[in-house]
Design an enzyme around this catalytic site. Structure first.
Site, PDB file in Angstrom:
ATOM      1  N   CYS A  80       8.203  39.224  -7.671  1.00  0.00           N
ATOM      2  CA  CYS A  80       6.819  39.066  -7.207  1.00  0.00           C
ATOM      3  C   CYS A  80       6.105  40.407  -7.027  1.00  0.00           C
ATOM      4  O   CYS A  80       4.927  40.552  -7.392  1.00  0.00           O
ATOM      5  CB  CYS A  80       6.774  38.251  -5.915  1.00  0.00           C
ATOM      6  SG  CYS A  80       7.930  38.764  -4.635  1.00  0.00           S
ATOM      7  N   HIS A 104       1.541  40.827  -1.000  1.00  0.00           N
ATOM      8  CA  HIS A 104       2.253  42.096  -1.155  1.00  0.00           C
ATOM      9  C   HIS A 104       1.243  43.192  -1.490  1.00  0.00           C
ATOM     10  O   HIS A 104       0.444  43.057  -2.423  1.00  0.00           O
ATOM     11  CB  HIS A 104       3.281  42.018  -2.280  1.00  0.00           C
ATOM     12  CG  HIS A 104       4.479  41.174  -1.976  1.00  0.00           C
ATOM     13  ND1 HIS A 104       4.705  40.602  -0.736  1.00  0.00           N
ATOM     14  CD2 HIS A 104       5.538  40.803  -2.756  1.00  0.00           C
ATOM     15  CE1 HIS A 104       5.845  39.921  -0.777  1.00  0.00           C
ATOM     16  NE2 HIS A 104       6.366  40.038  -1.990  1.00  0.00           N
TER      17      HIS A 104
END
Length: 340
Positions: free
Chosen positions: A145, A237
């Site tokens: 990810c 993130h």
């Protein structure tokens, strides 16, 4: 009207599995027909076994769907298997499916770096999918990810004559899975280490930007050091990227190039492709997790500056969508448009 692509979903009760169910609920040409989970849940209704954490309720069409196993026998009558399994479970299950002639697109880490298996971040390297041409069975991996998010703006940076890239990633707790991080470990805390992340991020980005020769993908030599930090945020993130560049950079031209990046515009029917894959923010305090991860497939960039040979930017993306569920579905959409 085209026939719908029938898919099954492995790991349907986890965070990425739930996100994928939500994204596929109203898809115009991909039909989710089977859900699977652990052996103890086989035969039970989805709504009876899942701890649903997505916004809103479980889509009605999946509430009473009974869970099947991950075996080839239970998945032989679909066009593709989409895998949201954790790494330790994924490797034997996915290999068995592929060996039995079942196409698999997977989020899990095993075999991401195998030279004959494409590692796809669609806007960056959809052409790598062409190594699947002529193959009876397709096996495709998604990046980690963080790698998927942080790799995006590099498409306009790697042409610079640079010495080294330094990346500090600040990763949400959802990146560890639904039960991957105890509350008492992360509450009011920042953890300056995530096992395996600092090695896999540069390795995966190097493969995404690699070249194909004789059906194999050879990684690009990207000089990058990574520090990975877990932060007490649910989703999103963020990375702070610094790049030491030998010659001057025209920041305004770079911003223009990032804003105009749209390599998939020649395809039709990419339901999950954002119109602008990279969104550049001019405000001094953006991007922000609470605002900019809402739609999911865009990667947000801000605080771009160039001073004393150092180019800096902040990068942010939704780890469950761009980094997992959404990228899986977009890859399948591309494979359909490319007729692979």
């Amino acid at each position: 009207m085209m026939d719908k692509i029938k898919v099954s979903l492995l790991g349907a009760t986890g965070m990425v599995g739930q996100k994928m169910i939500k994204l596929l609920a109203d898809h115009p040409y991909i039909e989710l027909v089977k859900l699977s989970a652990s052996d103890s849940r086989i035969g039970k209704k989805y709504s009876e076994t899942v701890k649903w954490i997505e916004n809103g309720s479980i889509p009605e069409k999946f509430r009473d769907m009974k869970l099947v196993s991950t075996s080839p026998e239970d998945n032989k009558d679909v066009d593709y298997v989409l895998s949201a399994l954790p790494p330790e479970a994924a490797e034997p299950v996915e290999l068995k499916l592929v060996k039995n002639g079942i196409n698999v697109i997977s989020n899990a880490s095993p075999y991401r770096l195998s030279k004959d298996i494409p590692l796809i971040n669609p806007e960056i390297n959809f052409e790598h999918l062409r190594i699947l041409e002529g193959k009876d069975t397709k096996f495709v991996k998604n990046p980690n990810c963080t790698s998927a998010i942080m790799a995006m703006p590099l498409v306009k940076l790697l042409g610079f004559d640079y010495d080294r890239i330094s990346l500090v990633s600040m990763q949400a707790i959802s990146g560890a899975g639904f039960s991957g991080l105890p509350y008492m470990s992360i509450d009011d805390n920042i953890i300056p280490y995530i096992h395996g992340e600092e090695e896999k991020i540069p390795a995966e980005i190097s493969k995404m930007y690699g070249t194909v020769q004789d059906g194999k993908i050879n990684g690009k030599n990207i000089r990058m050091s990574v520090t990975s930090v877990r932060v007490p945020v649910k989703v999103g993130h963020m990375g702070v990227l610094n790049m030491e560049i030998k010659k001057g950079v025209d920041v305004e031209e770079l911003i223009k190039n990032l804003n105009n990046f749209s390599p998939l515009k020649g395809f039709n029917g990419l339901y999950n492709a954002p119109a602008h894959p990279i969104v550049v923010h001019n405000e001094a305090d953006r991007p922000q997790n609470a605002i900019d991860t809402y739609n999911g497939m865009e990667v947000h960039v801000g605080r771009i500056s160039y001073t004393d040979r150092n180019l800096r930017m902040v990068i942010l993306g939704n780890n469950l969508v761009r980094g997992a569920a959404g990228i899986t579905i977009l890859t399948l959409e591309l494979m359909e448009q490319m007729k692979l």
